[in-house]
Design a protein around this motif. Structure first.
Motif, PDB file in Angstrom:
ATOM      1  N   GLY A 159     -39.488  72.777  14.013  1.00  0.00           N
ATOM      2  CA  GLY A 159     -40.384  73.084  12.912  1.00  0.00           C
ATOM      3  C   GLY A 159     -39.613  73.416  11.644  1.00  0.00           C
ATOM      4  N   ASP A 160     -40.293  74.018  10.693  1.00  0.00           N
ATOM      5  CA  ASP A 160     -39.712  74.353   9.389  1.00  0.00           C
ATOM      6  C   ASP A 160     -38.437  75.173   9.567  1.00  0.00           C
ATOM      7  N   ILE A 210     -27.732  66.340  20.928  1.00  0.00           N
ATOM      8  CA  ILE A 210     -26.303  66.627  20.864  1.00  0.00           C
ATOM      9  C   ILE A 210     -25.837  66.499  19.415  1.00  0.00           C
ATOM     10  N   LEU A 211     -25.368  67.599  18.858  1.00  0.00           N
ATOM     11  CA  LEU A 211     -24.854  67.583  17.489  1.00  0.00           C
ATOM     12  C   LEU A 211     -23.356  67.331  17.444  1.00  0.00           C
ATOM     13  N   ALA A 214     -26.555  77.541  11.473  1.00  0.00           N
ATOM     14  CA  ALA A 214     -26.695  76.746  10.247  1.00  0.00           C
ATOM     15  C   ALA A 214     -26.732  75.256  10.562  1.00  0.00           C
ATOM     16  N   ARG A 215     -25.940  74.833  11.549  1.00  0.00           N
ATOM     17  CA  ARG A 215     -25.945  73.413  11.938  1.00  0.00           C
ATOM     18  C   ARG A 215     -27.303  73.016  12.513  1.00  0.00           C
ATOM     19  N   ILE A 216     -27.895  73.883  13.324  1.00  0.00           N
ATOM     20  CA  ILE A 216     -29.204  73.594  13.913  1.00  0.00           C
ATOM     21  C   ILE A 216     -30.264  73.476  12.812  1.00  0.00           C
ATOM     22  N   GLU A 244     -33.151  66.160  13.394  1.00  0.00           N
ATOM     23  CA  GLU A 244     -33.788  66.064  14.699  1.00  0.00           C
ATOM     24  C   GLU A 244     -34.193  67.446  15.208  1.00  0.00           C
ATOM     25  N   CYS A 245     -33.349  68.461  14.980  1.00  0.00           N
ATOM     26  CA  CYS A 245     -33.683  69.822  15.408  1.00  0.00           C
ATOM     27  C   CYS A 245     -34.874  70.353  14.610  1.00  0.00           C
TER      28      CYS A 245
END
Length: 234
Positions: free
Chosen positions: A132-133, A212-213, A119-121, A126-127
Protein backbone atom coordinates in the motif's frame (compact mmCIF):
# COMPACT_ATOMS: atom_id res chain seq x y z
CA UNK A 1 52.29 68.88 98.47
CA UNK A 2 48.67 69.80 97.92
CA UNK A 3 46.62 69.78 94.76
CA UNK A 4 47.27 73.43 94.15
CA UNK A 5 51.01 72.85 94.11
CA UNK A 6 50.59 69.86 91.71
CA UNK A 7 48.72 72.01 89.25
CA UNK A 8 51.63 74.46 89.19
CA UNK A 9 54.35 71.88 88.49
CA UNK A 10 55.87 72.29 85.02
CA UNK A 11 55.00 69.53 82.44
CA UNK A 12 51.84 68.36 84.17
CA UNK A 13 48.51 69.20 82.71
CA UNK A 14 45.30 69.24 84.72
CA UNK A 15 43.91 66.42 82.48
CA UNK A 16 46.78 64.11 83.45
CA UNK A 17 46.20 64.78 87.13
CA UNK A 18 42.54 63.92 86.83
CA UNK A 19 42.90 60.76 84.60
CA UNK A 20 46.10 59.30 86.04
CA UNK A 21 45.40 55.73 87.34
CA UNK A 22 46.40 54.70 90.78
CA UNK A 23 49.68 52.84 91.39
CA UNK A 24 47.79 49.55 91.94
CA UNK A 25 46.02 49.75 88.59
CA UNK A 26 49.26 50.65 86.87
CA UNK A 27 50.90 47.51 88.28
CA UNK A 28 48.07 45.27 87.03
CA UNK A 29 48.24 46.82 83.58
CA UNK A 30 51.99 46.21 83.43
CA UNK A 31 51.58 42.54 84.38
CA UNK A 32 48.82 42.00 81.80
CA UNK A 33 50.91 43.61 79.09
CA UNK A 34 53.89 41.39 79.97
CA UNK A 35 51.85 38.17 79.62
CA UNK A 36 50.30 39.29 76.27
CA UNK A 37 53.45 40.71 74.71
CA UNK A 38 53.06 38.52 71.59
CA UNK A 39 49.69 40.00 70.63
CA UNK A 40 49.73 41.14 66.99
CA UNK A 41 52.89 39.19 66.12
CA UNK A 42 50.98 36.73 63.87
CA UNK A 43 49.93 33.07 64.33
CA UNK A 44 51.97 30.94 66.67
CA UNK A 45 54.02 28.42 64.72
CA UNK A 46 54.57 26.23 67.76
CA UNK A 47 50.90 25.38 68.16
CA UNK A 48 50.08 21.86 67.07
CA UNK A 49 47.15 20.82 64.86
CA UNK A 50 44.08 19.79 66.77
CA UNK A 51 43.26 16.85 64.47
CA UNK A 52 45.62 14.44 62.74
CA UNK A 53 45.36 13.76 59.01
CA UNK A 54 43.72 10.45 57.98
CA UNK A 55 42.52 8.96 54.70
CA UNK A 56 38.95 10.11 55.36
CA UNK A 57 39.65 13.49 56.95
CA UNK A 58 42.37 14.83 54.65
CA UNK A 59 41.09 17.85 52.71
CA UNK A 60 44.45 18.90 51.21
CA UNK A 61 44.77 22.13 53.20
CA UNK A 62 47.90 21.09 55.09
CA UNK A 63 51.09 21.37 53.09
CA UNK A 64 52.95 18.16 52.23
CA UNK A 65 56.02 19.26 54.14
CA UNK A 66 54.02 19.72 57.34
CA UNK A 67 52.72 16.14 57.34
CA UNK A 68 54.17 13.33 59.40
CA UNK A 69 55.25 10.06 57.79
CA UNK A 70 51.97 8.36 58.62
CA UNK A 71 49.96 11.31 57.35
CA UNK A 72 51.90 11.30 54.07
CA UNK A 73 51.02 7.62 53.62
CA UNK A 74 47.35 8.43 54.29
CA UNK A 75 47.34 11.25 51.71
CA UNK A 76 49.11 9.11 49.10
CA UNK A 77 46.61 6.30 49.65
CA UNK A 78 43.68 8.70 49.32
CA UNK A 79 45.02 10.23 46.10
CA UNK A 80 45.70 6.79 44.59
CA UNK A 81 42.15 5.69 45.37
CA UNK A 82 40.73 8.86 43.81
CA UNK A 83 42.83 8.28 40.68
CA UNK A 84 41.51 4.73 40.34
CA UNK A 85 37.92 5.97 40.65
CA UNK A 86 38.45 8.62 37.97
CA UNK A 87 40.17 6.12 35.67
CA UNK A 88 37.37 3.57 36.10
CA UNK A 89 34.78 6.24 35.31
CA UNK A 90 36.65 7.26 32.16
CA UNK A 91 36.90 3.64 30.98
CA UNK A 92 33.20 3.04 31.65
CA UNK A 93 32.21 6.22 29.81
CA UNK A 94 34.39 5.29 26.84
CA UNK A 95 32.84 1.81 26.74
CA UNK A 96 29.33 3.24 26.70
CA UNK A 97 30.13 5.62 23.85
CA UNK A 98 31.87 2.84 21.89
CA UNK A 99 28.90 0.51 22.30
CA UNK A 100 26.50 3.30 21.30
CA UNK A 101 28.51 3.99 18.15
CA UNK A 102 28.75 0.32 17.14
CA UNK A 103 25.07 -0.36 17.76
CA UNK A 104 23.51 2.86 16.48
CA UNK A 105 25.80 5.32 14.67
CA UNK A 106 28.11 3.01 12.74
CA UNK A 107 27.15 2.40 9.08
CA UNK A 108 27.60 -1.33 9.75
CA UNK A 109 25.36 -1.42 12.83
CA UNK A 110 22.17 -3.44 12.71
CA UNK A 111 20.18 -0.26 13.40
CA UNK A 112 21.63 1.42 10.31
CA UNK A 113 21.04 -1.71 8.20
CA UNK A 114 17.46 -1.90 9.46
CA UNK A 115 16.75 1.69 8.45
CA UNK A 116 18.36 1.13 5.03
CA UNK A 117 16.30 -2.00 4.40
CA UNK A 118 13.07 -0.23 5.41
CA UNK A 119 13.86 2.61 2.99
CA UNK A 120 14.47 0.06 0.22
CA UNK A 121 11.09 -1.57 0.87
CA UNK A 122 9.26 1.78 0.82
CA UNK A 123 10.95 2.79 -2.46
CA UNK A 124 10.34 -0.47 -4.33
CA UNK A 125 7.30 -0.31 -6.70
CA UNK A 126 6.41 -3.99 -6.24
CA UNK A 127 6.50 -3.70 -2.43
CA UNK A 128 4.36 -0.56 -2.55
CA UNK A 129 1.86 -2.31 -4.82
CA UNK A 130 1.60 -5.20 -2.38
CA UNK A 131 1.67 -3.29 0.93
CA UNK A 132 0.00 0.00 0.00
CA UNK A 133 0.91 3.68 0.32
CA UNK A 134 4.60 4.00 1.27
CA UNK A 135 3.79 6.81 3.71
CA UNK A 136 1.66 4.41 5.74
CA UNK A 137 4.08 1.47 5.77
CA UNK A 138 5.34 0.70 9.27
CA UNK A 139 8.30 -1.48 10.22
CA UNK A 140 8.87 -3.06 13.63
CA UNK A 141 10.64 -5.91 15.37
CA UNK A 142 9.37 -8.93 17.23
CA UNK A 143 6.46 -8.91 19.62
CA UNK A 144 7.43 -9.29 23.29
CA UNK A 145 5.53 -10.79 26.20
CA UNK A 146 6.54 -7.91 28.47
CA UNK A 147 3.86 -5.23 28.60
CA UNK A 148 6.49 -2.75 29.82
CA UNK A 149 8.60 -3.04 26.66
CA UNK A 150 8.23 0.15 24.64
CA UNK A 151 10.37 -0.95 21.67
CA UNK A 152 10.05 -4.18 19.72
CA UNK A 153 13.51 -5.76 19.38
CA UNK A 154 14.91 -6.84 16.04
CA UNK A 155 15.59 -10.53 15.53
CA UNK A 156 19.19 -10.54 14.36
CA UNK A 157 22.39 -12.58 14.55
CA UNK A 158 26.03 -11.90 13.68
CA UNK A 159 28.69 -14.52 12.99
CA UNK A 160 31.83 -15.29 11.00
CA UNK A 161 32.26 -18.06 8.48
CA UNK A 162 35.31 -20.29 8.10
CA UNK A 163 36.99 -17.71 5.88
CA UNK A 164 36.65 -14.96 8.50
CA UNK A 165 33.92 -13.01 6.72
CA UNK A 166 31.28 -11.36 8.89
CA UNK A 167 27.62 -12.19 8.32
CA UNK A 168 24.61 -10.27 9.57
CA UNK A 169 21.14 -11.78 9.44
CA UNK A 170 17.90 -10.19 10.55
CA UNK A 171 14.20 -10.17 9.88
CA UNK A 172 11.51 -7.69 10.80
CA UNK A 173 7.83 -7.05 10.14
CA UNK A 174 6.28 -4.50 7.80
CA UNK A 175 2.66 -3.45 7.71
CA UNK A 176 0.80 -1.34 5.18
CA UNK A 177 -2.80 -0.42 4.37
CA UNK A 178 -3.21 -3.47 2.11
CA UNK A 179 -1.06 -6.24 3.56
CA UNK A 180 1.63 -7.09 6.10
CA UNK A 181 4.71 -9.22 5.69
CA UNK A 182 8.21 -10.13 6.85
CA UNK A 183 11.46 -8.71 5.47
CA UNK A 184 14.44 -11.10 5.28
CA UNK A 185 17.93 -9.57 5.37
CA UNK A 186 21.27 -11.37 4.96
CA UNK A 187 24.44 -9.31 4.60
CA UNK A 188 28.12 -10.19 4.37
CA UNK A 189 31.30 -8.14 4.72
CA UNK A 190 33.97 -9.33 2.23
CA UNK A 191 37.54 -9.62 3.50
CA UNK A 192 38.74 -6.85 1.19
CA UNK A 193 35.96 -4.38 2.08
CA UNK A 194 34.84 -2.49 5.17
CA UNK A 195 31.09 -2.43 4.49
CA UNK A 196 28.41 -5.09 4.39
CA UNK A 197 26.95 -6.21 1.08
CA UNK A 198 23.56 -7.77 0.53
CA UNK A 199 23.34 -11.50 0.10
CA UNK A 200 19.56 -11.43 0.31
CA UNK A 201 16.91 -8.76 0.78
CA UNK A 202 13.39 -10.06 0.30
CA UNK A 203 9.78 -9.46 1.30
CA UNK A 204 7.46 -12.34 2.15
CA UNK A 205 3.72 -11.66 2.20
CA UNK A 206 1.36 -14.52 2.94
CA UNK A 207 -0.50 -15.65 -0.17
CA UNK A 208 1.92 -13.88 -2.56
CA UNK A 209 5.20 -14.74 -4.20
CA UNK A 210 8.40 -13.59 -2.55
CA UNK A 211 9.68 -10.21 -3.74
CA UNK A 212 13.47 -10.27 -4.01
CA UNK A 213 15.15 -6.87 -3.95
CA UNK A 214 18.76 -8.08 -3.59
CA UNK A 215 20.41 -11.46 -4.10
CA UNK A 216 24.09 -12.35 -4.19
CA UNK A 217 23.85 -14.44 -7.33
CA UNK A 218 22.84 -11.31 -9.26
CA UNK A 219 26.19 -9.65 -8.45
CA UNK A 220 29.13 -11.31 -10.23
CA UNK A 221 31.68 -9.66 -7.96
CA UNK A 222 29.95 -10.92 -4.83
CA UNK A 223 29.26 -14.36 -6.26
CA UNK A 224 32.86 -14.67 -7.40
CA UNK A 225 34.06 -13.81 -3.90
CA UNK A 226 32.07 -16.75 -2.53
CA UNK A 227 33.72 -19.22 -4.87
CA UNK A 228 37.20 -20.55 -4.17
CA UNK A 229 39.01 -23.36 -6.05
CA UNK A 230 35.76 -24.26 -7.75
CA UNK A 231 33.93 -24.70 -4.43
CA UNK A 232 31.00 -22.49 -3.49
CA UNK A 233 31.48 -21.40 0.14
CA UNK A 234 28.50 -20.36 2.25
Amino acid sequence: MNSLQLRTLPGLSPAYLLLRPSPRIQTQIARLYATQSNIGSGPQTTSSRKKSITILSDDGRVQWGDLSRGEKVARATQQSFNFVIVLAGAVLTGGVFTLFYLEVLSPNSKTAQFETAVARIKDDPECIKLLGDRREIKAYGEETTSRWARNKPLASSAEKDRLGREHLRMHFHVEGPLNSGVVIVHMMKPLDKSKFEYQLLALDVKGHSRIILEQASEKPNVAGALKLFGIQWR
